[in-house]
Design a protein around this motif. Structure first.
Motif, short mmCIF file in Angstrom:
data_model
loop_
_atom_site.label_atom_id
_atom_site.label_comp_id
_atom_site.label_asym_id
_atom_site.label_seq_id
_atom_site.Cartn_x
_atom_site.Cartn_y
_atom_site.Cartn_z
N ALA A 262 1.03 -1.22 0.10
CA ALA A 262 0.22 0.01 0.04
C ALA A 262 1.02 1.29 0.01
CB ALA A 262 -0.81 -0.12 1.19
N VAL A 263 0.07 2.44 -0.42
CA VAL A 263 0.88 3.65 -0.39
C VAL A 263 1.04 4.15 1.07
CG1 VAL A 263 0.83 5.94 -1.24
CG2 VAL A 263 0.23 4.27 -2.90
N ASP A 264 2.24 4.68 1.48
CA ASP A 264 2.46 5.33 2.46
C ASP A 264 1.99 6.77 2.22
OD1 ASP A 264 3.46 6.46 4.78
OD2 ASP A 264 5.32 5.92 4.63
N PHE A 265 1.06 7.44 2.51
CA PHE A 265 0.52 8.33 1.91
C PHE A 265 1.29 9.78 2.66
CE2 PHE A 265 -2.49 12.16 1.87
CZ PHE A 265 -2.82 12.30 0.61
N GLU A 266 1.52 9.57 4.07
CA GLU A 266 1.98 10.64 4.65
C GLU A 266 3.44 10.77 4.24
OE1 GLU A 266 1.18 9.88 8.58
OE2 GLU A 266 -0.75 10.80 8.77
N GLY A 267 4.09 9.75 4.36
CA GLY A 267 5.57 9.55 3.77
C GLY A 267 5.64 10.14 2.34
N MET A 268 4.77 9.85 1.57
CA MET A 268 4.86 10.47 0.41
C MET A 268 4.69 11.99 0.14
SD MET A 268 5.80 9.45 -2.69
CE MET A 268 5.50 7.57 -2.40
N VAL A 269 3.91 12.45 0.99
CA VAL A 269 3.79 13.88 1.11
C VAL A 269 4.95 14.57 1.80
CG1 VAL A 269 2.31 15.78 2.15
CG2 VAL A 269 1.00 13.71 1.29
N SER A 270 5.32 13.99 2.80
CA SER A 270 6.55 14.43 3.42
C SER A 270 7.56 14.38 2.51
CB SER A 270 7.02 13.52 4.78
OG SER A 270 8.23 13.83 5.15
N MET A 271 7.74 13.38 1.76
CA MET A 271 9.20 13.39 0.61
C MET A 271 8.87 14.55 -0.12
SD MET A 271 10.45 10.32 -2.02
CE MET A 271 8.97 10.38 -2.68
N ALA A 272 7.37 14.61 -0.79
CA ALA A 272 7.33 15.74 -1.81
C ALA A 272 7.67 17.26 -1.22
CB ALA A 272 5.90 15.52 -2.29
N PHE A 273 7.12 17.52 0.20
CA PHE A 273 7.41 18.52 0.67
C PHE A 273 8.77 19.10 0.77
CE2 PHE A 273 8.43 21.15 4.20
CZ PHE A 273 7.39 22.20 4.57
N LEU A 274 9.81 17.87 1.08
CA LEU A 274 11.16 18.07 1.14
C LEU A 274 11.84 18.52 -0.28
CD1 LEU A 274 13.96 18.03 2.75
CD2 LEU A 274 14.03 15.66 2.50
N LEU A 275 11.22 17.78 -1.23
CA LEU A 275 12.06 17.59 -2.47
C LEU A 275 11.78 18.99 -3.28
CD1 LEU A 275 11.81 13.74 -3.75
CD2 LEU A 275 14.00 15.18 -2.66
N LEU A 276 10.42 19.25 -2.98
CA LEU A 276 9.99 20.66 -3.76
C LEU A 276 10.75 21.96 -3.08
CD1 LEU A 276 7.94 21.99 -5.74
CD2 LEU A 276 6.33 21.91 -3.93
N LEU A 277 10.62 21.68 -1.68
CA LEU A 277 11.17 23.27 -0.95
C LEU A 277 12.84 23.05 -1.33
CD1 LEU A 277 10.65 25.28 1.18
CD2 LEU A 277 11.47 23.51 2.83
N ALA A 278 13.41 21.88 -1.12
CA ALA A 278 14.88 22.09 -1.29
C ALA A 278 15.35 21.99 -2.85
CB ALA A 278 15.41 20.75 -0.83
N GLY A 279 14.48 21.57 -3.85
CA GLY A 279 14.77 21.69 -5.14
C GLY A 279 14.82 22.78 -5.80
N HIS A 280 14.11 23.98 -5.40
CA HIS A 280 14.19 25.14 -6.02
C HIS A 280 14.78 26.22 -5.17
CE1 HIS A 280 10.56 25.93 -3.69
NE2 HIS A 280 10.47 27.33 -3.96
N GLU A 281 14.64 26.25 -3.79
CA GLU A 281 15.07 27.35 -2.96
C GLU A 281 16.47 27.38 -2.79
OE1 GLU A 281 14.35 30.70 -0.70
OE2 GLU A 281 12.65 29.31 -1.32
N THR A 282 17.26 26.39 -2.73
CA THR A 282 18.82 26.46 -2.69
C THR A 282 19.55 26.93 -4.03
OG1 THR A 282 18.85 24.07 -2.88
CG2 THR A 282 18.94 24.79 -0.56
#
Length: 399
Positions: free
Chosen positions: A221-241
């Motif tokens: 099954a999909v770890d929904f909360e874990g997927m949202v957490s990963m998306a949050f980190l990658l989106l934030l770090a992927g453009h800001e830095t």
């Protein structure tokens, strides 16, 4: 030692091209010493390259940002969100499997396959700069949209929503923002990404998030909360830095025309120059916090269980014991052992992507606009002194 007898962090840079003088003094006089944070707490700070690497690779130090003893430079520490702990917050044994699950998305081979698309994105934005009025703000015209569009396409996030997530991302890394503002932006991003992940569970597309979802479905099954957490980190770090590195790198190269000329004559030197620029600026200067899980002795100093410690990578990257003439920008220097991406098990997941974007932007920008120059005096430029990620608010340029 009393709280009144120790220096206070954060310290504002007096020169955008150098760590605060106070940081250097700490490294020279007491590489492991105590400092006071905005909330009055006293924590340890590591300033030498050697001690920082030791701390970041020692499993006796925790990355758990939800630990009440974890050091924070925010003036008001926001309460913990309902977001599942992000990858950078996990300790063993949870960290290893979580990192390995997504590591394959950021291999050098996969990143190099993105190079033609990144080149196309950079060219399109430079086309728009050349066709538009002058002066132009490099931050809004190139520095921010290029990494934002790249990470959106990689993750499968609609770029049409970029103003929304860029605004909230800026709030999240603003150390001087009120706690309710930071938490409001965290919740807004979580809600948005939760809806996005939910849509991809139902209708997967060809992107990182969909591939991770499909992989999880194959295993149960999909770890929904874990997927949202990963998306949050990658989106934030992927453009800001990367966005901030593009602006700062352009500025310092314009300040050193002889070094820029050498790069333009031989683009094969750019990748090495990128490493030096990363070392030189170290824009996430205080992002490497830890908390001791047990008593740890380093260099004759004992950090006790429960005590927080900051690894000041900006000062470690200017350590003269590791980098000769460390305060000089030497684009021919071998800087690959810098700490700009951290060190140890939590070293930046997207570092290959960041290097590639910087290399392509630097080569293309100065080739296509050889007469690029700042449109305002240096003294009028505005820098992000209150952000966890150093950079420029605006950078007016012309040619």
């Amino acid at each position: 030692m009393s709280a009144d007898a120790v220096p206070t962090l954060p310290v504002t840079r007096t020169c955008p091209f150098a760590p605060p003088v106070e940081h250097r003094k700490l490294r020279e006089e007491a590489p492991l010493s105590k400092v006071k944070l905005p909330n009055g707490r006293v924590v340890w700070v590591a300033t030498s390259h050697k001690d920082i690497r030791t701390i970041l690779s020692d499993p006796r130090f925790s990355s758990n940002r939800r630990d009440p003893n974890f050091p924070s430079l925010a003036y008001e520490r926001p309460p913990s969100s309902n977001l599942k702990p992000m990858l950078l917050e996990l300790d063993p044994p949870e960290h290893g499997p979580a990192r390995r699950a997504v590591l394959g998305e950021f291999t050098l081979q996969r990143m190099n396959a993105l190079a033609p698309r990144i080149q196309q994105i950079v060219d399109q934005h430079i086309d728009a700069m050349l066709a538009g009025p002058r002066p132009v703000d490099l931050v809004q015209a190139l520095s921010l949209p290029v990494p934002s569009l790249v990470i959106c396409e990689l993750l499968g996030v609609p770029y049409a929503d970029h103003e929304f997530f860029q605004t909230h991302s800026a709030n999240v890394v603003n150390q001087k923002a009120p706690a309710e503002v930071i938490m409001g932006s965290v919740v807004a991003l979580m809600t948005y990404l939760g809806q996005l992940v939910g849509a991809k569970v139902q209708n997967p597309t060809d992107d990182l998030l969909s591939r991770q979802i499909q992989k999880q479905l194959e295993n149960g099954a999909v770890d929904f909360e874990g997927m949202v957490s990963m998306a949050f980190l990658l989106l934030l770090a992927g453009h800001e830095t990367t966005a901030n590195m593009i602006s700062l790198s352009t500025l310092v190269l314009l300040q050193h025309p002889e070094k820029l000329a050498a790069l333009r004559e031989d683009p094969s030197k750019t990748l090495s120059a990128v490493e030096e620029l990363l070392r030189y600026f170290t824009i996430a200067e205080s992002a490497l916090g830890r908390v001791a899980k047990e008593d740890v002795e380093i260099g004759g100093v004992t950090i006790k269980a429960g005590e927080g410690v900051f690894a000041l990578a900006n000062t470690g990257n200017r350590d003269p014991e590791v980098f000769e003439n460390a305060d000089e920008l030497d684009l021919a220097r071998n800087s690959r052992n810098h700490l700009a991406f951290g060190y140890g098990q939590h070293q930046c997941l997207g570092q290959n992507l960041a290097r590639l974007e910087l290399q392509i932007v630097i080569d293309t920008l100065f080739k296509r606009i050889p007469e690029l120059r700042a449109a305002v005096p240096f003294e009028e430029l505005s820098f992000k002194d209150g952000s966890a990620v150093y950079g420029m608010h605006e950078f007016p340029v012309t040619w």
